[in-house]
Design an enzyme around this catalytic site. Structure first.
Site, PDB file in Angstrom:
ATOM      1  N   LYS A  59      33.734  33.181 -26.261  1.00 30.38           N
ATOM      2  CA  LYS A  59      35.001  33.739 -25.774  1.00 30.38           C
ATOM      3  C   LYS A  59      35.612  32.931 -24.628  1.00 30.38           C
ATOM      4  CE  LYS A  59      34.251  38.488 -27.280  1.00 30.38           C
ATOM      5  NZ  LYS A  59      34.365  39.920 -26.946  1.00 30.38           N
ATOM      6  N   ASP A  99      40.439  42.628 -26.546  1.00 34.38           N
ATOM      7  CA  ASP A  99      39.362  43.462 -26.015  1.00 34.38           C
ATOM      8  C   ASP A  99      39.888  44.384 -24.919  1.00 34.38           C
ATOM      9  OD1 ASP A  99      37.246  42.593 -27.594  1.00 34.38           O
ATOM     10  OD2 ASP A  99      36.668  40.996 -26.206  1.00 34.38           O
ATOM     11  N   GLY A 124      29.427  37.867 -19.043  1.00 37.55           N
ATOM     12  CA  GLY A 124      29.974  37.014 -20.102  1.00 37.55           C
ATOM     13  C   GLY A 124      31.456  37.250 -20.320  1.00 37.55           C
ATOM     14  N   ARG A 146      21.658  39.120 -14.059  1.00 38.29           N
ATOM     15  CA  ARG A 146      20.280  38.665 -13.870  1.00 38.29           C
ATOM     16  C   ARG A 146      20.231  37.519 -12.866  1.00 38.29           C
ATOM     17  NH1 ARG A 146      18.539  37.327 -19.833  1.00 38.29           N
ATOM     18  NH2 ARG A 146      20.708  36.635 -19.799  1.00 38.29           N
ATOM     19  N   LEU A 202      29.419  48.460 -24.881  1.00 41.77           N
ATOM     20  CA  LEU A 202      30.170  47.650 -25.837  1.00 41.77           C
ATOM     21  C   LEU A 202      29.385  47.428 -27.120  1.00 41.77           C
ATOM     22  CD1 LEU A 202      32.076  47.286 -23.434  1.00 41.77           C
ATOM     23  CD2 LEU A 202      32.280  44.884 -24.025  1.00 41.77           C
TER      24      LEU A 202
END
Length: 241
Positions: A59, A99, A124, A146, A202
């Site tokens: 993306k 989105d 992301g 993370r 999601l």
């Protein structure tokens, strides 16, 4: 396009749409490309391609291959829909993000006055659309990663009980729990969730992910990504046409 595409519902959705609406001159196919460099030859070789959806992990990477980018997609910094304009053997690509539309439309009916802060799990391309929507709704947010790298990023180890109590919307934008790895889930302290919390995943396959399952046990409002998928797909269909 994406890699892998074993989790994708889009082909099933559009194939069903074409059949239901008696659309006979269209076909929707998956193109699992293991590197974004394979995009130009794919478009050049398949002259029938008029549009693309883009999913994990491309993306953001796909932006460098576009000729134009819609203002919303530019603001978000991620593209999930591409319109292909062809003139003889040449083509140009315009990128969009549907989105944000899908997320906004699906979450707004569930937001209450107590939902003033949100945690976005993952950093992301999809997370950027979620952040864009929260900015427009005036909801403060923090990314949980993370490997936190930015000022508004924290790690999963930073998720205390008081933080969870304060941030009553939690959105999973990571692929954790997506088929076939359905036993995985984000590592958050679920014991601090209450019926004031809104959990949005999601992930849409399975419909009840481990993340949502663990939240529903605490009485939270839970929403999976299926409605968002349908909404963003229909918006993409508008763009291609």
């Amino acid at each position: 396009i994406g890699f892998p595409l074993s989790h994708s519902f889009s082909m099933k959705y559009f194939t069903g749409k074409f059949k239901k609406e008696n659309i006979k001159d269209c076909q929707y196919l998956n193109f699992p490309i293991d590197t974004i460099e394979k995009l130009p030859p794919l478009i050049a070789q398949d002259k029938d391609l008029t549009g693309l959806n883009v999913t994990i992990p491309y993306k953001e990477k796909v932006i460098g291959y576009l000729n134009k980018i819609d203002e919303t997609a530019r603001d978000i910094g991620a593209v999930n829909t591409i319109k292909i304009h062809r003139i003889h053997d040449n083509y140009s690509l315009t990128g969009y993000n549907t989105d944000a539309y899908g997320f906004h439309t699906s979450i707004v009916p569930h937001i209450k006055k107590i939902h003033k802060k949100a945690l976005i799990l993952g950093t992301g391309g999809a997370s950027k659309a979620i952040a864009y929507v929260f900015n427009r709704l005036g909801i403060d947010y923090i990314f949980v990663s993370r490997k936190p790298k930015m000022a508004n990023h924290i790690s999963y180890n930073d998720l205390t009980g008081s933080l969870i109590s304060d941030f009553r919307i939690i959105v999973n934008t990571s692929p954790l729990g997506m088929y076939p790895e359905i036993d995985k889930y984000p590592d958050i302290p679920y014991e601090y969730l209450t019926n004031d919390h809104l959990l949005y995943d999601l992930v849409y396959n399975p419909e009840m992910s481990k993340f949502l399952e663990k939240g529903s046990g605490k009485g939270t409002i839970t929403i999976n990504g299926l409605l968002m998928l349908h909404l963003q797909a229909e918006k993409a269909w508008e763009i291609w046409n």
